[in-house]
Design a protein around this motif. Structure first.
Motif: not given
Lengths: 107, 113
Positions: A4-7, A16-23, A87-92, A98-105
């Motif tokens: 699982v990879e995040q960006s 006030g800004a918008n953002s999109t995080l991907r997994c 983000c996290a997924v179930v495997d067995t 995932g590696t995480g996205t650090r957000l600072q507002v």
């Protein structure tokens, strides 16, 4: 096992800004969750979203299971949105994070 | 409904000692999992308990052990503590097993000195 990879890894926004995080995930999954970890370490459920789109206030998420990715949208960001998003997924029966996205507002 | 509660919130132990961490699962959840989160990293799966039996284990040595009780609460025991065991330990409960949504407690921050 599933990868699982995040960006992006880090995101700095003004209030006030918008953002999109991907997994991205490497194999088909039956369960995907988005979490927000606050500065005190608490992992807070945001969405349980193995497929489709969900919205909760300023946050929404979309998972395209056939293409193995999920997106988390944050609109009109607030300083309280700061923290790490996983983000996290179930495997067995175990969650693979995932590696995480650090957000600072900033105000 | 009650959430997942963990105790204690913080703990300091000396290398070589043993520690027990506790977790009460969310009402109606019969599966409990434990995760270790080192500083700056994502949580790593330690093991899972379902109906009082270990049901899956991550890449952790045998000195990490656990229990689940009939009321679905759980304990994580770590023997012969090492400095690298310093981390945030998170407990999660879920239902049904393998496909349900996971709910996490606020964690126990363990420091080994």
């Amino acid at each position: 096992g599933i990868q699982v990879e995040q960006s992006p890894p880090d995101l700095i926004l003004q209030e006030g800004a918008n953002s999109t995080l991907r997994c991205n995930f490497s194999d088909s999954v039956n369960n995907l969750q988005w979490f927000h970890q606050n500065p005190w370490g608490q992992l807070i459920n945001l969405f349980y979203i193995p497929s489709g789109t969900k919205q909760n206030g300023r946050l929404s998420a979309t998972t395209v299971a056939t293409e193995r990715y999920s997106l988390l949208y944050i609109s009109s960001s607030q300083t309280t949105d700061s923290g790490v998003y996983f983000c996290a997924v179930v495997d067995t029966d175990k969650l693979i994070f995932g590696t995480g996205t650090r957000l600072q507002v900033f105000p | 409904e009650t959430g997942v509660t963990q105790s204690p919130t913080h703990l300091i132990k000396t290398r070589g000692q043993q520690v027990t961490l506790r977790c009460s699962s969310q009402s109606g959840h019969n599966t409990v999992s434990w995760y270790q989160q080192a500083l700056g990293q994502g949580p790593q799966f330690i093991f899972q308990y379902y109906r009082e039996e270990e049901n899956g284990r991550g890449n952790f040595p045998p000195r990490f052990s656990g229990l689940q009780f009939p009321n679905y609460s759980s304990e994580l025991n770590v023997n012969a503590l090492e400095l690298d065991d310093s981390a945030l330990y998170l407990c999660a409960s879920s239902f049904p097993i393998g496909s349900g949504s996971y709910t996490f407690g606020s964690g126990t921050r363990l420091t080994v000195v």
